[in-house]
Design a protein around this motif. Sequence first.
Motif, PDB file in Angstrom:
ATOM      1  N   TYR A  24      48.460  52.327  42.985  1.00  9.90           N
ATOM      2  CA  TYR A  24      47.089  52.185  42.501  1.00  9.90           C
ATOM      3  C   TYR A  24      46.984  51.014  41.519  1.00  9.90           C
ATOM      4  CZ  TYR A  24      42.695  53.233  40.132  1.00  9.90           C
ATOM      5  OH  TYR A  24      41.430  53.144  39.596  1.00  9.90           O
ATOM      6  N   LEU A  25      47.900  50.942  40.565  1.00  5.39           N
ATOM      7  CA  LEU A  25      47.855  49.862  39.576  1.00  5.39           C
ATOM      8  C   LEU A  25      48.062  48.493  40.228  1.00  5.39           C
ATOM      9  CD1 LEU A  25      49.874  51.500  36.649  1.00  5.39           C
ATOM     10  CD2 LEU A  25      47.401  51.083  36.738  1.00  5.39           C
ATOM     11  N   GLN A  26      48.914  48.453  41.241  1.00  5.15           N
ATOM     12  CA  GLN A  26      49.154  47.188  41.941  1.00  5.15           C
ATOM     13  C   GLN A  26      47.881  46.710  42.626  1.00  5.15           C
ATOM     14  OE1 GLN A  26      52.284  47.237  44.962  1.00  5.15           O
ATOM     15  NE2 GLN A  26      52.983  45.275  44.192  1.00  5.15           N
ATOM     16  N   ARG A  27      47.093  47.652  43.121  1.00  7.85           N
ATOM     17  CA  ARG A  27      45.831  47.299  43.785  1.00  7.85           C
ATOM     18  C   ARG A  27      44.776  46.834  42.787  1.00  7.85           C
ATOM     19  NH1 ARG A  27      44.218  52.357  45.408  1.00  7.85           N
ATOM     20  NH2 ARG A  27      42.278  51.418  46.142  1.00  7.85           N
ATOM     21  N   GLN A  28      45.006  47.115  41.504  1.00  9.01           N
ATOM     22  CA  GLN A  28      44.047  46.709  40.472  1.00  9.01           C
ATOM     23  C   GLN A  28      44.489  45.415  39.789  1.00  9.01           C
ATOM     24  OE1 GLN A  28      41.409  48.790  40.486  1.00  9.01           O
ATOM     25  NE2 GLN A  28      42.600  50.003  41.936  1.00  9.01           N
ATOM     26  N   ALA A  29      45.294  44.614  40.472  1.00 12.67           N
ATOM     27  CA  ALA A  29      45.893  43.429  39.852  1.00 12.67           C
ATOM     28  C   ALA A  29      44.852  42.487  39.255  1.00 12.67           C
ATOM     29  CB  ALA A  29      46.750  42.685  40.875  1.00 12.67           C
ATOM     30  N   ALA A  30      43.663  42.438  39.855  1.00 15.32           N
ATOM     31  CA  ALA A  30      42.631  41.520  39.377  1.00 15.32           C
ATOM     32  C   ALA A  30      41.871  42.085  38.178  1.00 15.32           C
ATOM     33  CB  ALA A  30      41.653  41.189  40.504  1.00 15.32           C
ATOM     34  N   ASP A  31      42.110  43.344  37.835  1.00 20.97           N
ATOM     35  CA  ASP A  31      41.392  43.984  36.745  1.00 20.97           C
ATOM     36  C   ASP A  31      42.328  44.212  35.557  1.00 20.97           C
ATOM     37  OD1 ASP A  31      39.165  44.156  38.438  1.00 20.97           O
ATOM     38  OD2 ASP A  31      39.848  46.091  39.231  1.00 20.97           O
ATOM     39  N   ALA A  32      41.749  44.553  34.420  1.00 19.02           N
ATOM     40  CA  ALA A  32      42.540  44.812  33.218  1.00 19.02           C
ATOM     41  C   ALA A  32      43.514  45.965  33.437  1.00 19.02           C
ATOM     42  CB  ALA A  32      41.610  45.114  32.041  1.00 19.02           C
ATOM     43  N   LEU A  33      43.112  46.938  34.250  1.00 19.62           N
ATOM     44  CA  LEU A  33      43.968  48.094  34.508  1.00 19.62           C
ATOM     45  C   LEU A  33      45.295  47.668  35.136  1.00 19.62           C
ATOM     46  CD1 LEU A  33      43.645  51.144  34.033  1.00 19.62           C
ATOM     47  CD2 LEU A  33      42.920  51.350  36.423  1.00 19.62           C
ATOM     48  N   GLY A  34      45.248  46.623  35.952  1.00 22.03           N
ATOM     49  CA  GLY A  34      46.445  46.159  36.641  1.00 22.03           C
ATOM     50  C   GLY A  34      47.519  45.636  35.712  1.00 22.03           C
ATOM     51  N   THR A  35      47.133  45.279  34.474  1.00 25.96           N
ATOM     52  CA  THR A  35      48.121  44.756  33.528  1.00 25.96           C
ATOM     53  C   THR A  35      49.146  45.806  33.126  1.00 25.96           C
ATOM     54  OG1 THR A  35      46.725  45.303  31.613  1.00 25.96           O
ATOM     55  CG2 THR A  35      46.422  43.125  32.609  1.00 25.96           C
ATOM     56  N   HIS A  36      48.854  47.094  33.386  1.00 26.51           N
ATOM     57  CA  HIS A  36      49.783  48.162  33.027  1.00 26.51           C
ATOM     58  C   HIS A  36      50.871  48.377  34.086  1.00 26.51           C
ATOM     59  CE1 HIS A  36      47.299  49.298  29.621  1.00 26.51           C
ATOM     60  NE2 HIS A  36      46.245  49.298  30.403  1.00 26.51           N
ATOM     61  N   HIS A  37      50.737  47.707  35.233  1.00 36.46           N
ATOM     62  CA  HIS A  37      51.671  47.932  36.320  1.00 36.46           C
ATOM     63  C   HIS A  37      53.107  47.607  35.899  1.00 36.46           C
ATOM     64  CE1 HIS A  37      53.961  46.833  39.997  1.00 36.46           C
ATOM     65  NE2 HIS A  37      53.323  47.876  40.520  1.00 36.46           N
ATOM     66  N   ALA A  38      53.311  46.479  35.226  1.00 41.08           N
ATOM     67  CA  ALA A  38      54.658  46.051  34.859  1.00 41.08           C
ATOM     68  C   ALA A  38      55.330  47.061  33.930  1.00 41.08           C
ATOM     69  CB  ALA A  38      54.614  44.673  34.205  1.00 41.08           C
ATOM     70  N   ALA A  39      54.571  47.592  32.957  1.00 42.05           N
ATOM     71  CA  ALA A  39      55.146  48.548  32.002  1.00 42.05           C
ATOM     72  C   ALA A  39      55.512  49.858  32.698  1.00 42.05           C
ATOM     73  CB  ALA A  39      54.173  48.805  30.862  1.00 42.05           C
TER      74      ALA A  39
END
Length: 227
Positions: free
Chosen positions: A200-215
């Motif tokens: 889900y987070l990977q799909r939000q890469a263009a949004d602020a939410l996607g910044t949490h994917h790496a953590a």
Amino acid sequence: MAAGEGQDALAQEFVQFAVEAGVLRFGQFRTKAGRDSPYFFNAGLFDDGAKLGRLAQFYARRIVASGVEFDMLFGPAYKGIPLAAAVAIELARLGRNVPFAYNRKEAKDHGEGGTLVGAPLRGRVLIVDDVMSAGTAARESIALIQSAGATPHAMAIALDRQEKATEDGRDVDHSAVQYVRDRLGLQVCAIARLADLLDYLQRQAADALGTHHAAVLAYRERYGVID
């Protein structure tokens, strides 16, 4: 955005719902195991009728899709109590009317007495809870169900964190879900897993939410288990 090929559409829908409901949050949180987690899932924040009703729909859909066989539901005190009741209502709406029961943590010494409330525990029992961190609540529920002469058969949870459990303050190689499944012999069906959250987070890469994917990915690489 629709779930991509190979993704679990129900899980993706649930993760989005949990984020929108404020139940799934990102930042820095301390877990029961003493770990610094970049995300936190608080099922207690499904705290109004609309959210609880929709949550029950996700549970019921996952339970039906899993094909797990059961004769009744059991909700362990305290969070499991409203969950089991709500899921029983939703299953009945879907045409599967089953009894449910729950326990109280303090034994009642008047009226019907005891710690169990609701339908008599009989047959194959499906335990409904939010998450599992160590399997302790599962063991307690299993003991209650067995002492009543019924069979603890499966568990339904909202989120499988897919991370190492701890024993005596030390990390072990299995998760709480794996412990319940492989050592206690219960089938476990989760609405979503950590892997689904990462998708889900990977799909939000263009949004602020996607910044949490790496953590979140780094957390899984450190504490995750291989299913």
